[in-house]
Design a protein around this motif. Structure first.
Motif, PDB file in Angstrom:
ATOM      1  N   ASP A  31       0.852  -1.187   0.000  1.00 29.06           N
ATOM      2  CA  ASP A  31       0.000   0.000   0.000  1.00 29.06           C
ATOM      3  C   ASP A  31       0.890   1.239   0.000  1.00 29.06           C
ATOM      4  OD1 ASP A  31      -1.526   2.269   0.971  1.00 29.06           O
ATOM      5  OD2 ASP A  31      -3.075   0.860   1.613  1.00 29.06           O
ATOM      6  N   TYR A  32       0.949   1.932  -1.109  1.00 32.08           N
ATOM      7  CA  TYR A  32       1.832   3.082  -1.277  1.00 32.08           C
ATOM      8  C   TYR A  32       1.571   4.156  -0.229  1.00 32.08           C
ATOM      9  CZ  TYR A  32       3.821   7.328  -3.305  1.00 32.08           C
ATOM     10  OH  TYR A  32       4.511   8.490  -3.505  1.00 32.08           O
ATOM     11  N   THR A  33       0.316   4.480   0.028  1.00 32.83           N
ATOM     12  CA  THR A  33      -0.023   5.554   0.963  1.00 32.83           C
ATOM     13  C   THR A  33       0.441   5.225   2.375  1.00 32.83           C
ATOM     14  OG1 THR A  33      -1.919   6.152  -0.402  1.00 32.83           O
ATOM     15  CG2 THR A  33      -1.918   6.972   1.853  1.00 32.83           C
ATOM     16  N   VAL A  34       0.200   4.014   2.827  1.00 35.55           N
ATOM     17  CA  VAL A  34       0.634   3.581   4.160  1.00 35.55           C
ATOM     18  C   VAL A  34       2.156   3.588   4.233  1.00 35.55           C
ATOM     19  CG1 VAL A  34       0.711   1.597   5.731  1.00 35.55           C
ATOM     20  CG2 VAL A  34      -1.452   2.247   4.637  1.00 35.55           C
ATOM     21  N   ALA A  35       2.808   3.039   3.226  1.00 35.05           N
ATOM     22  CA  ALA A  35       4.271   2.973   3.218  1.00 35.05           C
ATOM     23  C   ALA A  35       4.895   4.365   3.168  1.00 35.05           C
ATOM     24  CB  ALA A  35       4.749   2.129   2.038  1.00 35.05           C
ATOM     25  N   LEU A  36       4.318   5.254   2.392  1.00 35.21           N
ATOM     26  CA  LEU A  36       4.843   6.609   2.284  1.00 35.21           C
ATOM     27  C   LEU A  36       4.903   7.272   3.660  1.00 35.21           C
ATOM     28  CD1 LEU A  36       5.763   8.984   0.463  1.00 35.21           C
ATOM     29  CD2 LEU A  36       3.346   9.610   0.284  1.00 35.21           C
ATOM     30  N   LYS A  37       3.825   7.173   4.422  1.00 41.88           N
ATOM     31  CA  LYS A  37       3.787   7.760   5.759  1.00 41.88           C
ATOM     32  C   LYS A  37       4.821   7.111   6.679  1.00 41.88           C
ATOM     33  CE  LYS A  37      -1.032   9.096   5.399  1.00 41.88           C
ATOM     34  NZ  LYS A  37      -2.402   8.807   5.796  1.00 41.88           N
ATOM     35  N   TRP A  38       4.955   5.790   6.598  1.00 47.59           N
ATOM     36  CA  TRP A  38       5.898   5.071   7.460  1.00 47.59           C
ATOM     37  C   TRP A  38       7.335   5.470   7.128  1.00 47.59           C
ATOM     38  CZ3 TRP A  38       9.973   1.671   7.520  1.00 47.59           C
ATOM     39  CH2 TRP A  38      10.220   1.025   8.725  1.00 47.59           C
ATOM     40  N   TYR A  39       7.684   5.525   5.856  1.00 53.35           N
ATOM     41  CA  TYR A  39       9.051   5.878   5.470  1.00 53.35           C
ATOM     42  C   TYR A  39       9.359   7.348   5.740  1.00 53.35           C
ATOM     43  CZ  TYR A  39      10.208   1.282   3.890  1.00 53.35           C
ATOM     44  OH  TYR A  39      10.488  -0.071   3.883  1.00 53.35           O
ATOM     45  N   GLU A  40       8.379   8.205   5.685  1.00 51.94           N
ATOM     46  CA  GLU A  40       8.597   9.598   6.081  1.00 51.94           C
ATOM     47  C   GLU A  40       8.966   9.671   7.559  1.00 51.94           C
ATOM     48  OE1 GLU A  40       4.975  11.544   4.842  1.00 51.94           O
ATOM     49  OE2 GLU A  40       5.835  12.088   2.899  1.00 51.94           O
ATOM     50  N   ARG A  41       8.319   8.857   8.383  1.00 51.69           N
ATOM     51  CA  ARG A  41       8.652   8.803   9.811  1.00 51.69           C
ATOM     52  C   ARG A  41      10.042   8.209  10.011  1.00 51.69           C
ATOM     53  NH1 ARG A  41       3.911   5.810  12.658  1.00 51.69           N
ATOM     54  NH2 ARG A  41       5.158   6.156  14.499  1.00 51.69           N
ATOM     55  N   LEU A  42      10.342   7.120   9.316  1.00 55.83           N
ATOM     56  CA  LEU A  42      11.648   6.482   9.473  1.00 55.83           C
ATOM     57  C   LEU A  42      12.774   7.402   9.018  1.00 55.83           C
ATOM     58  CD1 LEU A  42      13.290   3.870  10.146  1.00 55.83           C
ATOM     59  CD2 LEU A  42      13.120   3.338   7.699  1.00 55.83           C
ATOM     60  N   LEU A  43      12.634   7.996   7.851  1.00 55.79           N
ATOM     61  CA  LEU A  43      13.712   8.779   7.256  1.00 55.79           C
ATOM     62  C   LEU A  43      13.691  10.250   7.656  1.00 55.79           C
ATOM     63  CD1 LEU A  43      13.652   7.049   3.776  1.00 55.79           C
ATOM     64  CD2 LEU A  43      15.232   6.627   5.677  1.00 55.79           C
ATOM     65  N   GLY A  44      12.611  10.680   8.302  1.00 49.64           N
ATOM     66  CA  GLY A  44      12.562  12.019   8.862  1.00 49.64           C
ATOM     67  C   GLY A  44      12.233  13.138   7.902  1.00 49.64           C
ATOM     68  N   SER A  45      11.724  12.788   6.732  1.00 44.88           N
ATOM     69  CA  SER A  45      11.371  13.839   5.768  1.00 44.88           C
ATOM     70  C   SER A  45      10.463  13.269   4.689  1.00 44.88           C
ATOM     71  CB  SER A  45      12.631  14.402   5.107  1.00 44.88           C
ATOM     72  OG  SER A  45      13.217  13.429   4.261  1.00 44.88           O
ATOM     73  N   ALA A  52      22.294   8.558  17.682  1.00 39.94           N
ATOM     74  CA  ALA A  52      21.508   9.757  17.379  1.00 39.94           C
ATOM     75  C   ALA A  52      20.387   9.428  16.406  1.00 39.94           C
ATOM     76  CB  ALA A  52      22.407  10.855  16.803  1.00 39.94           C
ATOM     77  N   LEU A  53      20.680   8.623  15.398  1.00 33.22           N
ATOM     78  CA  LEU A  53      19.652   8.259  14.423  1.00 33.22           C
ATOM     79  C   LEU A  53      18.516   7.495  15.100  1.00 33.22           C
ATOM     80  CD1 LEU A  53      19.521   7.488  10.893  1.00 33.22           C
ATOM     81  CD2 LEU A  53      18.944   5.529  12.309  1.00 33.22           C
ATOM     82  N   VAL A  54      18.847   6.509  15.925  1.00 33.02           N
ATOM     83  CA  VAL A  54      17.816   5.718  16.616  1.00 33.02           C
ATOM     84  C   VAL A  54      16.966   6.618  17.515  1.00 33.02           C
ATOM     85  CG1 VAL A  54      17.441   3.869  18.310  1.00 33.02           C
ATOM     86  CG2 VAL A  54      19.096   3.559  16.456  1.00 33.02           C
ATOM     87  N   ALA A  55      17.595   7.570  18.195  1.00 32.20           N
ATOM     88  CA  ALA A  55      16.846   8.500  19.047  1.00 32.20           C
ATOM     89  C   ALA A  55      15.910   9.371  18.214  1.00 32.20           C
ATOM     90  CB  ALA A  55      17.814   9.363  19.852  1.00 32.20           C
ATOM     91  N   GLN A  56      16.381   9.858  17.072  1.00 32.54           N
ATOM     92  CA  GLN A  56      15.543  10.692  16.208  1.00 32.54           C
ATOM     93  C   GLN A  56      14.352   9.912  15.668  1.00 32.54           C
ATOM     94  OE1 GLN A  56      18.441  11.944  13.347  1.00 32.54           O
ATOM     95  NE2 GLN A  56      19.357  13.448  14.710  1.00 32.54           N
ATOM     96  N   VAL A  57      14.592   8.677  15.253  1.00 34.11           N
ATOM     97  CA  VAL A  57      13.497   7.842  14.736  1.00 34.11           C
ATOM     98  C   VAL A  57      12.499   7.538  15.856  1.00 34.11           C
ATOM     99  CG1 VAL A  57      12.915   5.622  13.685  1.00 34.11           C
ATOM    100  CG2 VAL A  57      14.910   6.890  12.870  1.00 34.11           C
ATOM    101  N   ALA A  58      12.992   7.297  17.062  1.00 33.86           N
ATOM    102  CA  ALA A  58      12.104   7.042  18.207  1.00 33.86           C
ATOM    103  C   ALA A  58      11.219   8.249  18.489  1.00 33.86           C
ATOM    104  CB  ALA A  58      12.924   6.677  19.438  1.00 33.86           C
ATOM    105  N   GLU A  59      11.762   9.450  18.341  1.00 35.13           N
ATOM    106  CA  GLU A  59      10.966  10.669  18.535  1.00 35.13           C
ATOM    107  C   GLU A  59       9.825  10.751  17.523  1.00 35.13           C
ATOM    108  OE1 GLU A  59      13.601  14.023  18.391  1.00 35.13           O
ATOM    109  OE2 GLU A  59      14.621  13.437  20.240  1.00 35.13           O
ATOM    110  N   ARG A  60      10.002  10.087  16.381  1.00 35.99           N
ATOM    111  CA  ARG A  60       8.954  10.071  15.349  1.00 35.99           C
ATOM    112  C   ARG A  60       8.034   8.853  15.499  1.00 35.99           C
ATOM    113  NH1 ARG A  60      13.614  11.952  12.456  1.00 35.99           N
ATOM    114  NH2 ARG A  60      13.980   9.922  11.468  1.00 35.99           N
ATOM    115  N   GLY A  61       8.220   8.088  16.594  1.00 34.20           N
ATOM    116  CA  GLY A  61       7.279   7.022  16.927  1.00 34.20           C
ATOM    117  C   GLY A  61       7.609   5.641  16.421  1.00 34.20           C
ATOM    118  N   LEU A  62       8.850   5.412  15.962  1.00 30.70           N
ATOM    119  CA  LEU A  62       9.220   4.074  15.491  1.00 30.70           C
ATOM    120  C   LEU A  62      10.368   3.528  16.335  1.00 30.70           C
ATOM    121  CD1 LEU A  62       9.240   4.596  11.606  1.00 30.70           C
ATOM    122  CD2 LEU A  62       7.403   3.631  13.013  1.00 30.70           C
TER     123      LEU A  62
END
Length: 113
Positions: free
Chosen positions: A13-27, A71-81
């Motif tokens: 599902d492109y829409t679901v994945a798009l939101k998830w990868y935005e959270r993971l990658l931070g943008s 730092a990366l893991v902390a930033q991703v955690a702040e975005r809920g993952l």
């Protein structure tokens, strides 16, 4: 020798994945290639993309090495993952693995502490 990397991740599902990868990658994606494909440039000439290909979803395995893994893991955690798995290899190299909603694995590795 010049090096370019364009690593693909098939998703259901492109829409679901798009939101998830935005959270993971931070943008948001660097650019949207089509209605079902988005691209993030992680570094010059090094990109990862998602594409809606349900018949292939869930089989990607990519690892990206970063300068500051903590730092990366902390930033991703702040975005809920949170990572699905954390590993430390015998040589001290550390890796955290995230799994998207389809089960694709995106790992981040870092040098020993």
């Amino acid at each position: 020798m010049a090096l370019d990397l364009y690593a693909g991740i098939p998703v259901t599902d492109y829409t679901v994945a798009l939101k998830w990868y935005e959270r993971l990658l931070g943008s948001p994606p660097t650019f949207v290639a089509s209605d079902t494909e988005a691209v993030w440039e992680l570094a010059e000439h090094r990109s990862v993309f998602i594409e809606q290909l349900p018949e292939h979803a869930g089989h990607a395995m990519h690892t990206v090495f970063v300068d500051d893994l903590d730092a990366l893991v902390a930033q991703v955690a702040e975005r809920g993952l949170d990572p699905a798995k954390r590993e430390t290899y015998s040589n001290g190299v550390r890796k955290v693995t995230y799994r998207d909603p389809d089960g694709n694995e995106i790992g981040f590795g870092g040098a020993p502490l």
